[in-house]
Scaffold this active site. Structure first.
Site, PDB file in Angstrom:
ATOM      1  N   LYS A 191       0.857  -1.193   0.000  1.00  8.07           N
ATOM      2  CA  LYS A 191       0.000   0.000   0.000  1.00  8.07           C
ATOM      3  C   LYS A 191       0.888   1.236   0.000  1.00  8.07           C
ATOM      4  CE  LYS A 191      -1.850   2.888   2.818  1.00  8.07           C
ATOM      5  NZ  LYS A 191      -1.828   4.085   1.952  1.00  8.07           N
ATOM      6  N   GLU A 267       9.735   0.983  10.625  1.00 15.76           N
ATOM      7  CA  GLU A 267      10.796   1.991  10.433  1.00 15.76           C
ATOM      8  C   GLU A 267      10.109   3.342  10.609  1.00 15.76           C
ATOM      9  OE1 GLU A 267      13.798   1.100  10.042  1.00 15.76           O
ATOM     10  OE2 GLU A 267      13.550  -0.982   9.415  1.00 15.76           O
ATOM     11  N   CYS A 301      13.455  10.916   7.185  1.00 19.05           N
ATOM     12  CA  CYS A 301      13.400  10.386   8.554  1.00 19.05           C
ATOM     13  C   CYS A 301      14.726  10.578   9.282  1.00 19.05           C
ATOM     14  CB  CYS A 301      13.018   8.916   8.521  1.00 19.05           C
ATOM     15  SG  CYS A 301      14.062   7.950   7.422  1.00 19.05           S
ATOM     16  N   GLU A 400       9.347  15.839  15.579  1.00 19.78           N
ATOM     17  CA  GLU A 400       9.725  15.722  14.168  1.00 19.78           C
ATOM     18  C   GLU A 400       8.918  16.756  13.366  1.00 19.78           C
ATOM     19  OE1 GLU A 400       8.602  12.094  12.091  1.00 19.78           O
ATOM     20  OE2 GLU A 400      10.635  11.941  11.297  1.00 19.78           O
TER      21      GLU A 400
HETATM   22  P1  NAP Z   1       2.302   8.171   8.035  1.00 20.69           P
HETATM   23  O1  NAP Z   1       1.276   9.208   8.162  1.00 20.69           O
HETATM   24  O2  NAP Z   1       2.618   7.332   9.215  1.00 20.69           O
HETATM   25  O3  NAP Z   1       1.850   7.247   6.802  1.00 20.69           O
HETATM   26  C1  NAP Z   1       2.643   6.192   6.337  1.00 20.69           C
HETATM   27  C2  NAP Z   1       1.766   5.176   5.639  1.00 20.69           C
HETATM   28  O4  NAP Z   1       0.833   4.633   6.573  1.00 20.69           O
HETATM   29  C3  NAP Z   1       0.937   5.772   4.501  1.00 20.69           C
HETATM   30  O5  NAP Z   1       0.840   4.824   3.469  1.00 20.69           O
HETATM   31  C4  NAP Z   1      -0.419   5.974   5.181  1.00 20.69           C
HETATM   32  O6  NAP Z   1      -1.504   6.008   4.266  1.00 20.69           O
HETATM   33  C5  NAP Z   1      -0.481   4.755   6.058  1.00 20.69           C
HETATM   34  N1  NAP Z   1      -1.425   4.856   7.172  1.00 20.69           N
HETATM   35  C6  NAP Z   1      -1.921   5.976   7.759  1.00 20.69           C
HETATM   36  N2  NAP Z   1      -2.788   5.642   8.749  1.00 20.69           N
HETATM   37  C7  NAP Z   1      -2.834   4.284   8.786  1.00 20.69           C
HETATM   38  C8  NAP Z   1      -3.541   3.332   9.600  1.00 20.69           C
HETATM   39  N3  NAP Z   1      -4.369   3.712  10.578  1.00 20.69           N
HETATM   40  N4  NAP Z   1      -3.357   2.014   9.359  1.00 20.69           N
HETATM   41  C9  NAP Z   1      -2.511   1.605   8.382  1.00 20.69           C
HETATM   42  N5  NAP Z   1      -1.831   2.458   7.575  1.00 20.69           N
HETATM   43  C10 NAP Z   1      -1.979   3.779   7.785  1.00 20.69           C
HETATM   44  O7  NAP Z   1       3.710   8.755   7.562  1.00 20.69           O
HETATM   45  P2  NAP Z   1       3.995   9.750   6.352  1.00 20.69           P
HETATM   46  O8  NAP Z   1       3.515  11.086   6.779  1.00 20.69           O
HETATM   47  O9  NAP Z   1       3.526   9.159   5.075  1.00 20.69           O
HETATM   48  O10 NAP Z   1       5.597   9.710   6.291  1.00 20.69           O
HETATM   49  C11 NAP Z   1       6.380  10.467   7.108  1.00 20.69           C
HETATM   50  C12 NAP Z   1       6.854   9.674   8.311  1.00 20.69           C
HETATM   51  O11 NAP Z   1       7.566   8.523   7.859  1.00 20.69           O
HETATM   52  C13 NAP Z   1       7.837  10.449   9.153  1.00 20.69           C
HETATM   53  O12 NAP Z   1       7.547  10.230  10.515  1.00 20.69           O
HETATM   54  C14 NAP Z   1       9.184   9.831   8.789  1.00 20.69           C
HETATM   55  O13 NAP Z   1      10.162   9.974   9.762  1.00 20.69           O
HETATM   56  C15 NAP Z   1       8.805   8.416   8.564  1.00 20.69           C
HETATM   57  N6  NAP Z   1       9.807   7.718   7.740  1.00 20.69           N
HETATM   58  C16 NAP Z   1      10.618   6.788   8.336  1.00 20.69           C
HETATM   59  C17 NAP Z   1      11.615   6.150   7.588  1.00 20.69           C
HETATM   60  C18 NAP Z   1      12.494   5.113   8.226  1.00 20.69           C
HETATM   61  O14 NAP Z   1      13.043   4.303   7.495  1.00 20.69           O
HETATM   62  N7  NAP Z   1      12.643   5.085   9.538  1.00 20.69           N
HETATM   63  C19 NAP Z   1      11.767   6.444   6.233  1.00 20.69           C
HETATM   64  C20 NAP Z   1      10.921   7.383   5.657  1.00 20.69           C
HETATM   65  C21 NAP Z   1       9.934   8.015   6.436  1.00 20.69           C
HETATM   66  P3  NAP Z   1      -2.042   7.439   3.706  1.00 20.69           P
HETATM   67  O15 NAP Z   1      -0.990   7.965   2.842  1.00 20.69           O
HETATM   68  O16 NAP Z   1      -3.303   7.100   3.022  1.00 20.69           O
HETATM   69  O17 NAP Z   1      -2.260   8.299   4.947  1.00 20.69           O
END
Ligand code: NAP
Length: 497
Positions: A191, A267, A301, A400
């Protein structure tokens, strides 16, 4: 390729045919409901494509197909050397279509074209090729047992894996999840983030072309709160691999506990410390301090958002970093000279604007940036921004922000630098800059993060594991260690008559 001008990329973009349908059972299909969602380019706010908006019914269908593909053994029981050939061929096909996929990623995410051609696509190619090449070199174990018995310890695929990825590095994170999960023989349902599904959809078709059996890979675009949650709660999904925010990661752990205890690897976010000692190569450290936080608009991240500087050089060093920050003024993602593009959307821009207000309110000193720019473009662009005189208990040092905002914090000795670095709920990455080998190693060892650079930032490649300590997550992407997240260990004990 890299000598293409902005106009060249723009005319290529105009002729681009964008696939927005879901990828299920080896074919592109509309969502079962027929619903679509507009994909908007962050660079100019214009519509790129209508994308399938998959829901619970699509998830059910995809799980049935993925399970059947797994049980058939067409992929899971294929000789590792043959799976290798498919993955290597897939990597080649992505490489052959590098410009198109890089352009798609730039349009969809707002990433500068120089990054997508130079970093994102090559990194995805290398990840898939490397994982494919590695899989027929993995041996199982025969433990030391008594002479009248023999034990086998084998790694077996989990079964059906769901992968949920974010919008900030869609292609790279997709490759980090798909390469090891497929290499180890699983069937996978990916997804993508709702904002950025296009590159994952494109490379799924290439996987089929490379020989991946139908049903082994599904890509379902759709909302996290419904589709993503349904996958995470599903009783017939064996593993969940996630990259995204710590907040959603915590929910996924709960979903796993409330459903079938699926193996869940996360992650998550970061607030990474970048520690600079007075004896470092300050020119290089200043240049990398800017790269660490402004690369990808700070939507990274591992961004080095806390610049922790020895007080004896702080004033001089901060001036050097402010000078470097001017190289990161945002621009059109399709201009090859652009270093930093827009924020992903208006909501992310608002988060950045709000945090800059919070920083001012907390008494930090705004010494660079602090404004939205290029409003006429239709995109959400923000200046590289630096706060000095930050104390580590301020919200801008603890939370963050996910934008181009740096917080500068002073220290007097190594012990204090380490204490500041570790005073965070996160533990994803960090770096230390010093020409004293003892200081550099001692500080690197004491900082509780998954990846630490010494005299570099963002160092590493597919050969090393990547993941976080503390609330930055639990699993590991990349390297042979990633195979552990997608396999179960099975013991068979044999006794001789
Ligand atoms: P996010 O809001 O957590 O969303 C990530 C994914 O989860 C998206 O596909 C989102 O779908 C989905 N999602 C949201 N709510 C969900 C739920 N209740 N159940 C299952 N899936 C759900 O994060 P983001 O804003 O896309 O990305 C930024 C974050 O990612 C930051 O915190 C960053 O630090 C972290 N990140 C971490 C790494 C690492 O390797 N540690 C790498 C890159 C990014 P939708 O798009 O439809 O909301």
């Amino acid at each position: 390729m890299l000598d293409r001008t902005r106009q060249d990329w723009q005319s290529l973009a105009e002729g681009l045919e964008i696939e927005g349908r879901a990828f299920i059972n080896g074919r592109y299909e509309d969502a079962l409901s027929g619903e679509t969602r507009e994909s908007i380019s962050p660079g100019n706010g214009r519509k790129l494509a209508d994308v399938a908006n998959c829901g619970v019914d699509d998830a059910e269908n995809a799980v049935r197909i993925a399970r059947a593909a797994f049980e058939s053994g067409a992929w899971a029981s294929m000789a590792p050397a043959d799976r290798k050939m498919v993955l290597v061929r897939w990597a080649e096909l992505i490489e052959d279509n590098r410009d198109e996929i890089a352009l798609l990623e730039s349009l969809d995410v707002g990433k500068p074209i120089s990054d997508t051609t130079g970093v994102d696509v090559p990194s995805a190619v290398r990840t898939i090729r490397w994982s494919g090449e590695a899989i027929d070199k993995v041996y199982d174990e025969i433990p030391p047992t008594p002479a009248d018995s023999l034990a086998l310890v084998q790694r077996l695929p989990l079964g059906v894996v769901a992968a949920i990825v974010p919008w900030n590095f869609p292609l790279s994170t997709t490759a980090w999840k798909l390469a090891p999960s497929l290499a180890t023989g699983n069937s996978v349902i990916l997804k993508p983030a709702s904002n950025t599904p296009l590159s994952a959809l494109r490379i799924a078709g290439l996987a089929s072309e490379a020989g991946l059996p139908d049903g082994v890979l599904q890509v379902l675009p759709g909302p996290g709160g419904s589709l993503g949650k349904h996958l995470a709660m599903h009783m017939d999904i064996d593993g969940l691999t996630f990259t995204g925010s710590t907040e959603i990661g915590k929910q996924l752990m709960r979903y796993s506990g409330e459903s079938n205890l699926k193996r869940t690897f996360l992650e998550l976010g970061g607030k990474s410390p970048n520690i600079v000692f007075a004896d470092a190569n300050l020119e290089k450290a200043a240049s990398f301090a800017a790269i660490a936080v402004f690369y990808n608009g700070g939507q990274t991240c591992t961004a080095g958002t806390r610049l922790i500087v020895e007080n004896s050089i702080r004033e001089r060093f901060v001036e050097m970093v402010v000078a470097r920050s001017r190289d990161w003024m945002p621009g059109d993602p399709l201009d090859p000279s652009t270093a930093m593009g827009p924020m992903i959307d208006a909501a992310q821009l608002k988060t950045v604007v709000d945090y800059v207000d919070i920083g001012r309110g907390e008494g930090a000193s705004l010494i660079a940036g602090g404004k939205q720019v290029m409003e006429e473009s239709g995109g959400c662009y923000y200046e590289p921004t630096i706060f000095d005189s930050v104390s580590n208990d301020m919200r801008i040092a603890q939370e963050e922000i996910f934008g181009p905002v740096m917080s500068v914090i002073g220290f007097d000795d190594a012990e204090e630098a380490v204490a500041i670095a570790n005073d965070s709920i996160y533990g994803l990455a960090g770096a230390v800059w010093s020409n004293d080998i003892n200081t550099a190693h001692k500080v690197a060892a004491a900082v509780r993060v998954g990846t630490m650079g010494i005299n570099n930032y963002f160092g590493g490649d597919i050969t090393v594991p990547f993941g976080g300590f503390k609330q930055s997550g639990n699993g590991r992407d990349k390297s042979m260690h990633a195979f552990d997240d997608y396999t179960e260990l099975k013991t068979t004990w044999i006794e001789f008559e």
